[in-house]
Design a protein around this motif. Structure first.
Motif, PDB file in Angstrom:
ATOM      1  N   GLN A 117       0.837  -1.199   0.000  1.00 44.90           N
ATOM      2  CA  GLN A 117       0.000   0.000   0.000  1.00 44.90           C
ATOM      3  C   GLN A 117       0.874   1.253   0.000  1.00 44.90           C
ATOM      4  OE1 GLN A 117      -3.426  -0.177   0.028  1.00 44.90           O
ATOM      5  NE2 GLN A 117      -4.106  -1.764   1.426  1.00 44.90           N
ATOM      6  N   GLU A 118       0.425   2.284  -0.703  1.00 42.52           N
ATOM      7  CA  GLU A 118       1.215   3.508  -0.829  1.00 42.52           C
ATOM      8  C   GLU A 118       1.482   4.165   0.521  1.00 42.52           C
ATOM      9  OE1 GLU A 118      -0.566   6.188  -3.556  1.00 42.52           O
ATOM     10  OE2 GLU A 118      -0.287   4.891  -5.309  1.00 42.52           O
ATOM     11  N   TRP A 119       0.564   4.010   1.463  1.00 42.84           N
ATOM     12  CA  TRP A 119       0.682   4.681   2.761  1.00 42.84           C
ATOM     13  C   TRP A 119       1.468   3.855   3.770  1.00 42.84           C
ATOM     14  CZ3 TRP A 119      -1.439   1.257   6.075  1.00 42.84           C
ATOM     15  CH2 TRP A 119      -2.425   0.399   5.568  1.00 42.84           C
ATOM     16  N   ALA A 120       1.790   2.611   3.436  1.00 38.44           N
ATOM     17  CA  ALA A 120       2.413   1.708   4.408  1.00 38.44           C
ATOM     18  C   ALA A 120       3.934   1.723   4.298  1.00 38.44           C
ATOM     19  CB  ALA A 120       1.903   0.286   4.202  1.00 38.44           C
ATOM     20  N   THR A 121       4.596   1.456   5.421  1.00 34.21           N
ATOM     21  CA  THR A 121       6.033   1.193   5.444  1.00 34.21           C
ATOM     22  C   THR A 121       6.254  -0.128   6.175  1.00 34.21           C
ATOM     23  OG1 THR A 121       6.313   2.469   7.487  1.00 34.21           O
ATOM     24  CG2 THR A 121       6.673   3.637   5.399  1.00 34.21           C
ATOM     25  N   TRP A 122       7.258  -0.869   5.763  1.00 32.06           N
ATOM     26  CA  TRP A 122       7.473  -2.186   6.364  1.00 32.06           C
ATOM     27  C   TRP A 122       8.953  -2.582   6.428  1.00 32.06           C
ATOM     28  CZ3 TRP A 122       4.975  -1.105   1.811  1.00 32.06           C
ATOM     29  CH2 TRP A 122       5.519  -1.591   0.627  1.00 32.06           C
ATOM     30  N   ASP A 123       9.840  -1.587   6.371  1.00 32.39           N
ATOM     31  CA  ASP A 123      11.271  -1.882   6.466  1.00 32.39           C
ATOM     32  C   ASP A 123      11.601  -2.648   7.746  1.00 32.39           C
ATOM     33  OD1 ASP A 123      11.669  -0.615   4.089  1.00 32.39           O
ATOM     34  OD2 ASP A 123      12.530   1.216   4.942  1.00 32.39           O
ATOM     35  N   HIS A 124      10.963  -2.257   8.860  1.00 34.12           N
ATOM     36  CA  HIS A 124      11.178  -2.941  10.133  1.00 34.12           C
ATOM     37  C   HIS A 124      10.199  -4.104  10.323  1.00 34.12           C
ATOM     38  CE1 HIS A 124      13.933   0.224  11.171  1.00 34.12           C
ATOM     39  NE2 HIS A 124      12.991   1.149  11.205  1.00 34.12           N
ATOM     40  N   ASP A 125       8.936  -3.863   9.994  1.00 35.64           N
ATOM     41  CA  ASP A 125       7.894  -4.850  10.304  1.00 35.64           C
ATOM     42  C   ASP A 125       8.099  -6.176   9.569  1.00 35.64           C
ATOM     43  OD1 ASP A 125       6.708  -3.098  12.021  1.00 35.64           O
ATOM     44  OD2 ASP A 125       4.994  -2.628  10.749  1.00 35.64           O
ATOM     45  N   GLN A 126       8.757  -6.145   8.410  1.00 37.51           N
ATOM     46  CA  GLN A 126       8.959  -7.391   7.670  1.00 37.51           C
ATOM     47  C   GLN A 126       9.878  -8.372   8.402  1.00 37.51           C
ATOM     48  OE1 GLN A 126      11.183  -6.848   3.962  1.00 37.51           O
ATOM     49  NE2 GLN A 126      12.128  -4.996   4.816  1.00 37.51           N
ATOM     50  N   HIS A 127      10.576  -7.880   9.433  1.00 37.20           N
ATOM     51  CA  HIS A 127      11.486  -8.736  10.195  1.00 37.20           C
ATOM     52  C   HIS A 127      10.891  -9.199  11.526  1.00 37.20           C
ATOM     53  CE1 HIS A 127      14.517  -7.618   7.279  1.00 37.20           C
ATOM     54  NE2 HIS A 127      14.398  -6.342   7.599  1.00 37.20           N
ATOM     55  N   ILE A 128       9.702  -8.733  11.866  1.00 34.49           N
ATOM     56  CA  ILE A 128       9.165  -8.999  13.207  1.00 34.49           C
ATOM     57  C   ILE A 128       8.739 -10.456  13.366  1.00 34.49           C
ATOM     58  CG2 ILE A 128       7.295  -8.432  14.813  1.00 34.49           C
ATOM     59  CD1 ILE A 128       9.590  -6.382  14.695  1.00 34.49           C
ATOM     60  N   GLY A 129       8.264 -11.092  12.307  1.00 33.58           N
ATOM     61  CA  GLY A 129       7.913 -12.504  12.409  1.00 33.58           C
ATOM     62  C   GLY A 129       9.091 -13.344  12.873  1.00 33.58           C
ATOM     63  N   ARG A 130      10.238 -13.115  12.266  1.00 36.12           N
ATOM     64  CA  ARG A 130      11.454 -13.854  12.644  1.00 36.12           C
ATOM     65  C   ARG A 130      11.915 -13.453  14.040  1.00 36.12           C
ATOM     66  NH1 ARG A 130      14.885 -16.984   9.671  1.00 36.12           N
ATOM     67  NH2 ARG A 130      13.455 -16.631   7.942  1.00 36.12           N
ATOM     68  N   PHE A 131      11.802 -12.161  14.358  1.00 29.94           N
ATOM     69  CA  PHE A 131      12.216 -11.690  15.685  1.00 29.94           C
ATOM     70  C   PHE A 131      11.387 -12.365  16.783  1.00 29.94           C
ATOM     71  CE2 PHE A 131      11.389  -8.781  19.240  1.00 29.94           C
ATOM     72  CZ  PHE A 131      12.678  -8.570  19.713  1.00 29.94           C
ATOM     73  N   VAL A 132      10.073 -12.409  16.600  1.00 32.13           N
ATOM     74  CA  VAL A 132       9.199 -13.020  17.608  1.00 32.13           C
ATOM     75  C   VAL A 132       9.499 -14.515  17.735  1.00 32.13           C
ATOM     76  CG1 VAL A 132       6.799 -13.640  18.120  1.00 32.13           C
ATOM     77  CG2 VAL A 132       7.376 -11.297  17.454  1.00 32.13           C
ATOM     78  N   ALA A 133       9.687 -15.185  16.609  1.00 30.88           N
ATOM     79  CA  ALA A 133      10.018 -16.614  16.660  1.00 30.88           C
ATOM     80  C   ALA A 133      11.295 -16.850  17.447  1.00 30.88           C
ATOM     81  CB  ALA A 133      10.152 -17.166  15.243  1.00 30.88           C
ATOM     82  N   ASN A 134      12.292 -16.019  17.208  1.00 28.00           N
ATOM     83  CA  ASN A 134      13.550 -16.162  17.934  1.00 28.00           C
ATOM     84  C   ASN A 134      13.367 -15.875  19.421  1.00 28.00           C
ATOM     85  OD1 ASN A 134      14.994 -16.893  15.646  1.00 28.00           O
ATOM     86  ND2 ASN A 134      15.550 -14.780  15.145  1.00 28.00           N
ATOM     87  N   GLN A 135      12.581 -14.862  19.744  1.00 36.10           N
ATOM     88  CA  GLN A 135      12.296 -14.557  21.149  1.00 36.10           C
ATOM     89  C   GLN A 135      11.583 -15.726  21.825  1.00 36.10           C
ATOM     90  OE1 GLN A 135      12.698 -11.578  23.233  1.00 36.10           O
ATOM     91  NE2 GLN A 135      14.296 -11.147  21.721  1.00 36.10           N
ATOM     92  N   ALA A 136      10.683 -16.365  21.080  1.00 34.55           N
ATOM     93  CA  ALA A 136       9.940 -17.498  21.621  1.00 34.55           C
ATOM     94  C   ALA A 136      10.784 -18.773  21.672  1.00 34.55           C
ATOM     95  CB  ALA A 136       8.685 -17.750  20.782  1.00 34.55           C
ATOM     96  N   GLY A 137      11.921 -18.765  20.968  1.00 36.57           N
ATOM     97  CA  GLY A 137      12.809 -19.920  20.978  1.00 36.57           C
ATOM     98  C   GLY A 137      12.280 -21.102  20.204  1.00 36.57           C
ATOM     99  N   VAL A 138      11.566 -20.830  19.090  1.00 34.06           N
ATOM    100  CA  VAL A 138      11.002 -21.922  18.297  1.00 34.06           C
ATOM    101  C   VAL A 138      11.540 -21.860  16.872  1.00 34.06           C
ATOM    102  CG1 VAL A 138       8.914 -21.924  19.715  1.00 34.06           C
ATOM    103  CG2 VAL A 138       8.934 -20.631  17.571  1.00 34.06           C
ATOM    104  N   PRO A 139      11.611 -23.016  16.187  1.00 33.27           N
ATOM    105  CA  PRO A 139      12.086 -23.030  14.804  1.00 33.27           C
ATOM    106  C   PRO A 139      11.155 -22.246  13.887  1.00 33.27           C
ATOM    107  CG  PRO A 139      11.993 -25.259  15.723  1.00 33.27           C
ATOM    108  CD  PRO A 139      11.292 -24.361  16.684  1.00 33.27           C
ATOM    109  N   ILE A 140      11.736 -21.700  12.832  1.00 28.91           N
ATOM    110  CA  ILE A 140      10.981 -20.904  11.871  1.00 28.91           C
ATOM    111  C   ILE A 140      10.629 -21.759  10.670  1.00 28.91           C
ATOM    112  CG2 ILE A 140      11.114 -18.947  10.283  1.00 28.91           C
ATOM    113  CD1 ILE A 140      13.026 -17.647  12.384  1.00 28.91           C
ATOM    114  N   LEU A 141       9.376 -21.708  10.279  1.00 25.90           N
ATOM    115  CA  LEU A 141       8.888 -22.341   9.057  1.00 25.90           C
ATOM    116  C   LEU A 141       8.677 -21.226   8.046  1.00 25.90           C
ATOM    117  CD1 LEU A 141       7.829 -24.813   7.491  1.00 25.90           C
ATOM    118  CD2 LEU A 141       5.617 -24.478   8.622  1.00 25.90           C
ATOM    119  N   ASP A 142       9.595 -21.100   7.103  1.00 19.49           N
ATOM    120  CA  ASP A 142       9.532 -20.003   6.142  1.00 19.49           C
ATOM    121  C   ASP A 142       8.451 -20.244   5.102  1.00 19.49           C
ATOM    122  OD1 ASP A 142      11.565 -17.963   6.717  1.00 19.49           O
ATOM    123  OD2 ASP A 142      12.991 -19.606   6.494  1.00 19.49           O
ATOM    124  N   SER A 143       7.773 -19.163   4.739  1.00 18.17           N
ATOM    125  CA  SER A 143       6.802 -19.195   3.643  1.00 18.17           C
ATOM    126  C   SER A 143       7.076 -18.013   2.726  1.00 18.17           C
ATOM    127  CB  SER A 143       5.372 -19.111   4.172  1.00 18.17           C
ATOM    128  OG  SER A 143       4.448 -19.043   3.093  1.00 18.17           O
TER     129      SER A 143
END
Length: 344
Positions: A117-143
């Motif tokens: 979307q033209e109004w959206a930014t995601w430079d940081h947010d695109q990494h949060i899925g991996r960050f949360v998984a790492n914080q939770a200490g669980v393996p990542i299933l990439d899609s």
């Protein structure tokens, strides 16, 4: 190895949230920023009555987060720092799934600002899925699917709700077919049957919406039961859509072949805000352990909606939180929360 995503009614170890840090989520004035912080914190504190909460906070907002989150809590609210663009954890965070050995994993979808979307930014947010998984200490299933947690809903037994306007959005997955999406849902979240809605609510399909997330339209509180956003006023553009959804689900079955019981939950009586037709929805609630955190709107329909939620989630305490400040920024309580399932 196969994976499945538990129903949202399954037991939770933790609820993940993000704290508003910039842009429209905070608003243009300090008063607007404080209103946002208070509302996000109110959801976190209400949730903490039932489940521990972890809130991801941009460094610049750490003091504000501690100031708002530190009072009136039952379970711990933990603050962890990562830079954010926005505060919709349902969409930027991972989806937690369980493998056939009972081990937890985190699906990391590709987040691209709700279809670039033209109004959206995601430079940081695109990494949060991996960050949360790492914080939770669980393996990542990439899609590689461009997708958000608010764009689908599961019953824990293989039935998935989705909207063509999201997963098949040219801004998200221009080259994919329904069959392609269904195959990826089968691989990552254990989908056996995907029930496709054409689109979401009217306001959510406008410029500043998600292009049609299902989590303000329909939810499955238990297998074979579907909760439908019921716009009862024919003046609102969602009126016809609500009628068509009831018709669609009365003819549908779950992945297990079970007919649906259709439960209508009213839309609020308010029809418009300063921006036009509202998409206020009681469907957009969080179920966690013994509680349900429900959107309220200081509206005559609040009491009926809470009663419906009590009926479809027997034995759970329904707690209402005024969600108008959330919806003014583009979403509701389900949109700002993400559950981490308990595994044995």
């Amino acid at each position: 190895m196969t994976f499945h995503m538990p129903a949202e009614t399954a037991a939770h170890d933790r609820i993940w949230m993000a704290f508003p840090s910039s842009g429209y989520a905070l608003g243009d004035t300090e008063d607007e920023a404080e209103a946002a912080r208070r509302t996000w914190a109110a959801v976190a504190r209400a949730t903490s009555e039932f489940t521990p909460v972890t809130v991801v906070v941009s460094t610049s907002q750490t003091d504000h987060a501690h100031r708002h989150l530190g009072e009136g809590i039952s379970h711990p609210i933990t603050v962890v720092n990562a830079e954010l663009d926005d505060a919709w954890m349902r969409d930027i965070g991972p989806s937690f799934v369980v493998d056939d050995n009972g081990k937890l994993h985190a699906v990391d979808w590709v987040f691209n600002g709700w279809g670039a979307q033209e109004w959206a930014t995601w430079d940081h947010d695109q990494h949060i899925g991996r960050f949360v998984a790492n914080q939770a200490g669980v393996p990542i299933l990439d899609s590689q699917l461009r997708n958000e947690g608010g764009g689908f809903h599961v019953d824990g037994q293989g039935t998935v709700l989705a909207t063509r306007s999201v997963q098949l959005d040219p801004g998200r997955n221009p080259d994919l077919t329904e069959a392609d999406v269904e195959a990826e849902f089968a691989r990552t979240i254990g989908a056996k049957k995907v029930i496709w809605l054409d689109h979401g609510l009217y306001r959510d399909n406008q410029t500043f919406g998600t292009r049609g997330h299902v989590d303000i339209v329909a939810a499955m509180p238990s297998p074979g039961v579907v909760l439908i956003h019921d716009q009862r006023n024919p003046e609102h553009p969602d009126f016809e859509f609500s009628q068509s959804l009831k018709t669609q689900f009365r003819a549908e079955t779950t992945a297990e072949g079970q007919p649906f019981e259709v439960v209508a939950i009213p839309a609020p009586e308010v029809l418009r805000d300063d921006e036009g037709w509202v998409d206020y929805s009681y469907v957009n609630h969080l179920v966690t352990n013994d509680g349900v955190i429900a959107c309220t709107f200081d509206d005559p329909m609040d009491a009926e909606a809470v009663s419906v939620l009590e009926q479809v989630y027997p034995g759970r305490k329904v707690v209402g939180v005024d969600a108008r400040e959330l919806y003014a920024r583009g979403g509701g309580i389900h949109c700002i929360t993400q559950q981490q399932a308990t595994v044995s």
